[in-house]
Design a protein around this motif. Sequence first.
Motif, PDB file in Angstrom:
ATOM      1  N   LEU A 154       0.825  -1.209   0.000  1.00  0.00           N
ATOM      2  CA  LEU A 154       0.000   0.000   0.000  1.00  0.00           C
ATOM      3  C   LEU A 154       0.860   1.260   0.000  1.00  0.00           C
ATOM      4  N   SER A 163       2.285   1.782  -3.381  1.00  0.00           N
ATOM      5  CA  SER A 163       1.272   2.097  -4.393  1.00  0.00           C
ATOM      6  C   SER A 163       0.576   3.414  -4.144  1.00  0.00           C
ATOM      7  N   ARG A 164       0.966   4.131  -3.107  1.00  0.00           N
ATOM      8  CA  ARG A 164       0.190   5.305  -2.712  1.00  0.00           C
ATOM      9  C   ARG A 164       0.145   6.378  -3.795  1.00  0.00           C
ATOM     10  N   VAL A 175      -2.516  -2.749  -6.130  1.00  0.00           N
ATOM     11  CA  VAL A 175      -2.002  -3.342  -4.889  1.00  0.00           C
ATOM     12  C   VAL A 175      -1.577  -4.785  -5.118  1.00  0.00           C
TER      13      VAL A 175
END
Length: 295
Positions: free
Chosen positions: A163, A166-167, A249
């Motif tokens: 996460l 991938s933000r 994700v």
Amino acid sequence: MKPQQRADQHYVSQVPNSYGKPPPGLRRRMFDVIFEADTPAGRRFDIALVFAIMLSILVVVLDSVPGLHSEYGKTLNLVEWGFTVLFSIEYLARVICVQRPWRYATGFYGVIDLLAVLPTYFSLLVPGSNLFLDIRILRLLRVFRIFKLTLYIEEYTRLGEALSASRRKIMVFLSVVLMAILILGTVMYVVEGPQNGYTSIPVAMYWATVTMTTVGYGDITPHTHLGKAIASFMMLMGWGILAVPTGIVTAELSARRADRRHGAARILAARDCPSCGSSGHEASSRFCKDCGAAF
């Protein structure tokens, strides 16, 4: 060092070092029981605490049922006060037995421990606030420290890393979605108008959000043919939108799983130097990294 031992280094320490371990004595024995899950006494204490938390939540849930409250309300309230006194003593014991009590009190678990007891005391002043006792469920996070669920901790860590990596992609994706909601919501406000429930652009954006996420509450619906066509387009587009963050994700999770697998393979294939005994050499190594001897 064995591969399993090296892998364990990736897990979070069971004892928060920032709290400070007290010197030998009564406080040290309390610290070992309360914070150390590796000892038999500490393991029994934590398991008993988890069961107490679960039972206290069950009492709150049962007390919210009108029939049970009218018949057993006094008994349930008495049991809840017993749990509150128990958790209050536990919280004070945690504060007393650490070297840095303020750091514990202001930390995540310290705040949760405090919130677990405050609602009952607040209920004396504000009736009904004891329903917030369900926040005790957050304290069940200690189960990861009790039963050494290293597999689940590792997966939790991987998910957090995925996460975090991938933000930026997720933020860009959300910005595109917000722009689509703003544009299509404004279009629906113009097409349908206040007479059909679209009284403002924010209301139309709410409808667009509900439609694109395929929730469809039905409180606001288009009445014109053009509005229905736009709504149908948004519903179909919502299917694809929901899949995008999942794919982002999942791709990060797969990449990190592959990296860990390759890293574990390198560790398993490592060998020791026959000359100096130095370890940590990969299978493809031809010379020792310490003494330079040939393999």
